[in-house]
Design a protein around this motif. Structure first.
Motif, PDB file in Angstrom:
ATOM      1  N   VAL B 238       0.852  -1.202   0.000  1.00 52.47           N
ATOM      2  CA  VAL B 238       0.000   0.000   0.000  1.00 52.47           C
ATOM      3  C   VAL B 238       0.886   1.250   0.000  1.00 52.47           C
ATOM      4  CG1 VAL B 238      -1.636   1.368   1.380  1.00 52.47           C
ATOM      5  CG2 VAL B 238      -1.968  -1.113   1.140  1.00 52.47           C
ATOM      6  N   VAL B 239       1.846   1.278   0.920  1.00 51.86           N
ATOM      7  CA  VAL B 239       2.717   2.458   1.032  1.00 51.86           C
ATOM      8  C   VAL B 239       3.503   2.660  -0.274  1.00 51.86           C
ATOM      9  CG1 VAL B 239       4.747   3.400   2.220  1.00 51.86           C
ATOM     10  CG2 VAL B 239       2.900   2.346   3.544  1.00 51.86           C
ATOM     11  N   TRP B 240       4.059   1.591  -0.822  1.00 48.81           N
ATOM     12  CA  TRP B 240       4.832   1.722  -2.061  1.00 48.81           C
ATOM     13  C   TRP B 240       3.954   2.163  -3.234  1.00 48.81           C
ATOM     14  CZ3 TRP B 240       9.604  -1.788  -3.243  1.00 48.81           C
ATOM     15  CH2 TRP B 240      10.496  -1.725  -2.173  1.00 48.81           C
ATOM     16  N   CYS B 241       2.777   1.569  -3.345  1.00 48.25           N
ATOM     17  CA  CYS B 241       1.907   1.915  -4.490  1.00 48.25           C
ATOM     18  C   CYS B 241       1.461   3.374  -4.432  1.00 48.25           C
ATOM     19  CB  CYS B 241       0.679   1.003  -4.549  1.00 48.25           C
ATOM     20  SG  CYS B 241       1.053  -0.605  -5.270  1.00 48.25           S
ATOM     21  N   ILE B 242       1.326   3.927  -3.222  1.00 45.57           N
ATOM     22  CA  ILE B 242       0.959   5.335  -3.093  1.00 45.57           C
ATOM     23  C   ILE B 242       2.198   6.213  -3.296  1.00 45.57           C
ATOM     24  CG2 ILE B 242       0.217   7.103  -1.421  1.00 45.57           C
ATOM     25  CD1 ILE B 242      -1.635   4.871  -0.215  1.00 45.57           C
ATOM     26  N   ASP B 243       3.281   5.837  -2.627  1.00 47.08           N
ATOM     27  CA  ASP B 243       4.466   6.682  -2.579  1.00 47.08           C
ATOM     28  C   ASP B 243       5.266   6.636  -3.884  1.00 47.08           C
ATOM     29  OD1 ASP B 243       6.001   8.404  -0.879  1.00 47.08           O
ATOM     30  OD2 ASP B 243       7.574   6.879  -0.913  1.00 47.08           O
ATOM     31  N   SER B 244       5.453   5.469  -4.427  1.00 47.78           N
ATOM     32  CA  SER B 244       6.252   5.345  -5.661  1.00 47.78           C
ATOM     33  C   SER B 244       5.916   4.036  -6.366  1.00 47.78           C
ATOM     34  CB  SER B 244       7.743   5.399  -5.350  1.00 47.78           C
ATOM     35  OG  SER B 244       8.042   4.569  -4.244  1.00 47.78           O
ATOM     36  N   PRO B 245       4.830   4.067  -7.145  1.00 43.25           N
ATOM     37  CA  PRO B 245       4.380   2.847  -7.827  1.00 43.25           C
ATOM     38  C   PRO B 245       5.503   2.208  -8.656  1.00 43.25           C
ATOM     39  CG  PRO B 245       2.842   4.662  -8.215  1.00 43.25           C
ATOM     40  CD  PRO B 245       3.975   5.226  -7.439  1.00 43.25           C
ATOM     41  N   GLU B 246       6.418   3.046  -9.201  1.00 43.88           N
ATOM     42  CA  GLU B 246       7.481   2.485 -10.036  1.00 43.88           C
ATOM     43  C   GLU B 246       8.372   1.546  -9.215  1.00 43.88           C
ATOM     44  OE1 GLU B 246       6.971   5.606  -9.370  1.00 43.88           O
ATOM     45  OE2 GLU B 246       8.780   6.482  -8.474  1.00 43.88           O
ATOM     46  N   LYS B 247       8.570   1.843  -7.942  1.00 43.94           N
ATOM     47  CA  LYS B 247       9.367   1.007  -7.044  1.00 43.94           C
ATOM     48  C   LYS B 247       8.656  -0.337  -6.855  1.00 43.94           C
ATOM     49  CE  LYS B 247      11.057   2.082  -2.517  1.00 43.94           C
ATOM     50  NZ  LYS B 247      11.228   3.142  -1.498  1.00 43.94           N
ATOM     51  N   HIS B 248       7.347  -0.252  -6.658  1.00 44.03           N
ATOM     52  CA  HIS B 248       6.574  -1.490  -6.476  1.00 44.03           C
ATOM     53  C   HIS B 248       6.629  -2.360  -7.720  1.00 44.03           C
ATOM     54  CE1 HIS B 248       3.358  -4.300  -5.680  1.00 44.03           C
ATOM     55  NE2 HIS B 248       2.782  -3.917  -6.802  1.00 44.03           N
ATOM     56  N   PHE B 249       6.400  -1.748  -8.883  1.00 45.75           N
ATOM     57  CA  PHE B 249       6.339  -2.586 -10.083  1.00 45.75           C
ATOM     58  C   PHE B 249       7.725  -3.104 -10.482  1.00 45.75           C
ATOM     59  CE2 PHE B 249       2.130  -0.651 -10.350  1.00 45.75           C
ATOM     60  CZ  PHE B 249       1.370  -1.780 -10.590  1.00 45.75           C
ATOM     61  N   ALA B 250       8.780  -2.355 -10.172  1.00 51.41           N
ATOM     62  CA  ALA B 250      10.138  -2.874 -10.407  1.00 51.41           C
ATOM     63  C   ALA B 250      10.341  -4.129  -9.558  1.00 51.41           C
ATOM     64  CB  ALA B 250      11.172  -1.805 -10.054  1.00 51.41           C
ATOM     65  N   GLU B 251       9.838  -4.091  -8.323  1.00 53.28           N
ATOM     66  CA  GLU B 251       9.979  -5.258  -7.451  1.00 53.28           C
ATOM     67  C   GLU B 251       9.133  -6.428  -7.961  1.00 53.28           C
ATOM     68  OE1 GLU B 251      10.384  -5.539  -2.736  1.00 53.28           O
ATOM     69  OE2 GLU B 251       8.295  -5.651  -3.367  1.00 53.28           O
ATOM     70  N   VAL B 252       7.919  -6.120  -8.442  1.00 53.53           N
ATOM     71  CA  VAL B 252       7.066  -7.188  -8.979  1.00 53.53           C
ATOM     72  C   VAL B 252       7.786  -7.891 -10.139  1.00 53.53           C
ATOM     73  CG1 VAL B 252       4.936  -7.647 -10.314  1.00 53.53           C
ATOM     74  CG2 VAL B 252       4.858  -6.155  -8.295  1.00 53.53           C
ATOM     75  N   ILE B 253       8.393  -7.100 -11.014  1.00 53.45           N
ATOM     76  CA  ILE B 253       9.079  -7.688 -12.176  1.00 53.45           C
ATOM     77  C   ILE B 253      10.307  -8.467 -11.722  1.00 53.45           C
ATOM     78  CG2 ILE B 253      10.341  -7.129 -14.307  1.00 53.45           C
ATOM     79  CD1 ILE B 253       8.328  -4.761 -14.658  1.00 53.45           C
ATOM     80  N   LYS B 254      11.075  -7.905 -10.803  1.00 52.11           N
ATOM     81  CA  LYS B 254      12.264  -8.608 -10.291  1.00 52.11           C
ATOM     82  C   LYS B 254      11.861  -9.944  -9.665  1.00 52.11           C
ATOM     83  CE  LYS B 254      16.609  -8.986  -9.078  1.00 52.11           C
ATOM     84  NZ  LYS B 254      17.630  -9.145 -10.139  1.00 52.11           N
ATOM     85  N   THR B 255      10.839  -9.915  -8.812  1.00 52.59           N
ATOM     86  CA  THR B 255      10.389 -11.146  -8.148  1.00 52.59           C
ATOM     87  C   THR B 255       9.900 -12.160  -9.181  1.00 52.59           C
ATOM     88  OG1 THR B 255       9.643  -9.724  -6.352  1.00 52.59           O
ATOM     89  CG2 THR B 255       8.921 -12.008  -6.259  1.00 52.59           C
ATOM     90  N   ALA B 256       9.288 -11.674 -10.255  1.00 55.10           N
ATOM     91  CA  ALA B 256       8.731 -12.581 -11.271  1.00 55.10           C
ATOM     92  C   ALA B 256       9.834 -13.291 -12.058  1.00 55.10           C
ATOM     93  CB  ALA B 256       7.818 -11.798 -12.224  1.00 55.10           C
ATOM     94  N   VAL B 257      10.958 -12.625 -12.260  1.00 53.64           N
ATOM     95  CA  VAL B 257      12.002 -13.228 -13.112  1.00 53.64           C
ATOM     96  C   VAL B 257      13.131 -13.870 -12.321  1.00 53.64           C
ATOM     97  CG1 VAL B 257      11.550 -11.670 -15.063  1.00 53.64           C
ATOM     98  CG2 VAL B 257      13.297 -11.045 -13.378  1.00 53.64           C
ATOM     99  N   VAL B 258      13.213 -13.564 -11.043  1.00 56.23           N
ATOM    100  CA  VAL B 258      14.332 -14.060 -10.232  1.00 56.23           C
ATOM    101  C   VAL B 258      14.271 -15.584 -10.076  1.00 56.23           C
ATOM    102  CG1 VAL B 258      13.499 -14.073  -7.820  1.00 56.23           C
ATOM    103  CG2 VAL B 258      15.746 -13.132  -8.357  1.00 56.23           C
ATOM    104  N   GLY B 259      15.433 -16.228  -9.911  1.00 55.11           N
ATOM    105  CA  GLY B 259      15.484 -17.667  -9.662  1.00 55.11           C
ATOM    106  C   GLY B 259      15.241 -18.481 -10.917  1.00 55.11           C
ATOM    107  N   LEU B 260      14.881 -19.730 -10.716  1.00 57.23           N
ATOM    108  CA  LEU B 260      14.759 -20.645 -11.862  1.00 57.23           C
ATOM    109  C   LEU B 260      13.497 -20.434 -12.693  1.00 57.23           C
ATOM    110  CD1 LEU B 260      16.181 -24.114 -10.757  1.00 57.23           C
ATOM    111  CD2 LEU B 260      16.937 -22.655 -12.666  1.00 57.23           C
ATOM    112  N   GLY B 261      12.336 -20.533 -12.066  1.00 60.26           N
ATOM    113  CA  GLY B 261      11.090 -20.374 -12.834  1.00 60.26           C
ATOM    114  C   GLY B 261      10.737 -18.905 -13.021  1.00 60.26           C
ATOM    115  N   THR B 262       9.728 -18.662 -13.830  1.00 61.47           N
ATOM    116  CA  THR B 262       9.257 -17.291 -14.027  1.00 61.47           C
ATOM    117  C   THR B 262       7.790 -17.235 -13.625  1.00 61.47           C
ATOM    118  OG1 THR B 262      10.734 -17.112 -15.928  1.00 61.47           O
ATOM    119  CG2 THR B 262       9.036 -15.421 -15.707  1.00 61.47           C
TER     120      THR B 262
END
Lengths: 318, 318
Positions: B238-262
């Motif tokens: 909630v705080v990230w999406c209000i304060d800096s959505p770009e930070k949140h979505f960068a994390e979403v993308i990083k989490t999605a591609v990190v490690g073996l599976g996607t």
């Protein structure tokens, strides 16, 4: 059913504007003409008149009405001439900014939240933000104390599903939730707020019916029996506005005209806000409940152009 | 800033529809043509294409895409082709109806409520009612347990004032309210919910700044330090999406591609939902935070038409 009567042949917006302009000109104002024109046009037609007036004369129709009219008549005509969403946003703001915060003021917010369509409620919230540079919710928080604050914020934030989808199991289950909270006199319980502010109108009507069937008394009676505070009064209005808005508005009108003085603001609001929605049913409800004519009561308590305008909205041929 | 690239000369909707129709015909489907057309049109243009396709061929473009495409590529193209409000209503419904309710699912609701405009949020609620025969709030209540339920219902019900009106006194006062609740580990306190769901975005950004200035640590760090539960995770988003959505979505993308599976669903959602809003800033934020290229990470983790489509939305010339 509405009481507003629109002529079979409606003049063009340009014709209406020219006549309004004429009514404003000269020494006196021709109030009868204003009533005859604006009092017989629906919201869409009034919108076109406002827009056309601005285009033709480079002046706001509302501003002209403000400078030409006065008193309760002016207030009623202006409320009627506003776009309905802007009108309700202004009514809400006036209620929140008024020094007194009795049920007379707070019920205005409940009416907007519970006796309007979800679409209209959202339009009011949008208009409120545009007009007052803060959200309706923020102004409720700044001006209304808990626990009523929490209930009003949740109600104005609702966007109810607007079709008649009813689940009997949910109705029974949530009637029990409401009954438990009322028994414990915890009227501001999170679960009560959740049920009243998220369920669709048809579902809630069924829930109130289950309440009466399962517990022997109607929920509004039981709420009122909890106490004489503002919380009980607000919740009773919530139930009425959801269950039968015509009952609520009949009571608003009765309370406005009863006794020696008249509460013109409440009377005007009830007539202006419901003339295009259900004022015919309000009239019937008034007769059934108070065994007297609503129109006669209004005629007895008002006078002059103000009376003529209200009567026109009630469908009379003035 | 958006990454979507629209050609200097945009073909007419009729031309686009004819080319799409051709791409569907014959033995194989011409995926490249579909990417070239739909992947380079903004929401308004895609709307016209959907409407024109229906008029020309008496068939829904979405249905044709469903029958012609497959896998993650299909899912991405279809989400992109829906009206944005319908897309988000469908994403919210999918998240709520999924058996798992981890932060991966629940953050979808937070993104819609906190990283969209008030107008878009209302449009999503309207679309949700039309598509699923209940309100978004009712489905949150039916599918998410308290205390996260209460927070999500309040957030999706918000209609924030959308201009930069900031009151420093309120920011300090409400930073103190948030700090007190976090100290007491009462993250679902009514006052916390009230502040986060009614204040405008600019006011909240100022409140978060005051929090850091007055108490030495940023509010998101303090929330995370409260525990590892779903409530803490949701509030951090909630705080990230209000304060800096770009930070949140960068994390979403990083989490999605990190490690073996996607996690293709999250990757698709982030790219499709932000390509027209702030994906350029998300890319910059990704680089600053993870010291590597977001585009390369996506290229490494995807393939074929799916990769080409995402890259097109990222502005590449495929």
């Amino acid at each position: 059913m509405a009481t507003l009567r629109i002529p079979d042949v409606v003049p063009s917006p340009v014709e209406d504007c020219e006549r309004l302009k004429n009514a404003f000109q000269g020494l006196g104002t021709d109030e009868k003409a204003i009533i005859r024109i604006l009092g017989r046009r629906n919201a869409g037609q009034r919108k076109k008149i406002r827009e056309t007036y601005q285009q033709l004369y480079n002046k706001s129709l509302i501003d002209c009405l403000i400078s030409e009219l006065s008193g309760d008549f002016r207030k009623a005509v202006i409320l009627w001439t506003y776009d309905p969403a802007e009108r309700d946003a202004r009514l809400a703001n006036e209620a929140l900014k008024s020094r007194k915060k009795s049920i007379i003021q707070l019920q205005v917010i409940v009416e907007i939240a519970c006796a309007s369509s979800p679409h209209h409620l959202v339009a009011v919230r949008q208009a409120y933000c545009s007009l007052f540079h803060s959200s309706l919710e923020e102004d409720i928080i700044a001006n209304v104390s808990p626990p009523v604050q929490k209930i009003l914020v949740s109600l104005v934030s609702s966007y109810r599903y607007d079709k008649a989808v009813v689940d009997d199991d949910i109705a029974n289950e949530e009637a029990a939730i409401l009954h438990k909270a009322i028994e414990a006199k915890k009227l501001d319980d999170d679960e009560v707020v959740r049920v009243l502010s998220t369920r669709n109108k048809f579902q809630l009507i069924q829930t109130f019916l289950c309440y009466k069937n399962n517990y022997g008394k109607s929920i509004d009676q039981e709420i009122v029996a909890c106490g004489k505070g503002i919380l009980e009064s607000v919740l009773k209005v919530v139930v009425w506005c959801i269950d039968s808005p015509e009952k609520h508005f009949a009571e608003v009108i009765k309370t406005a005209v009863v006794g020696l003085g008249t509460d013109e603001d409440s009377l005007t609001r009830a007539i202006v806000c419901r003339a295009e929605i259900d004022l015919m049913s309000v009239r019937a409800e008034y007769f059934n409940t108070y065994k007297s004519s609503m129109d006669n009561a209004i005629i007895d308590d008002t006078s002059g152009d103000y009376k003529n305008f209200l009567m026109t909205l009630l469908g009379a041929n003035i």
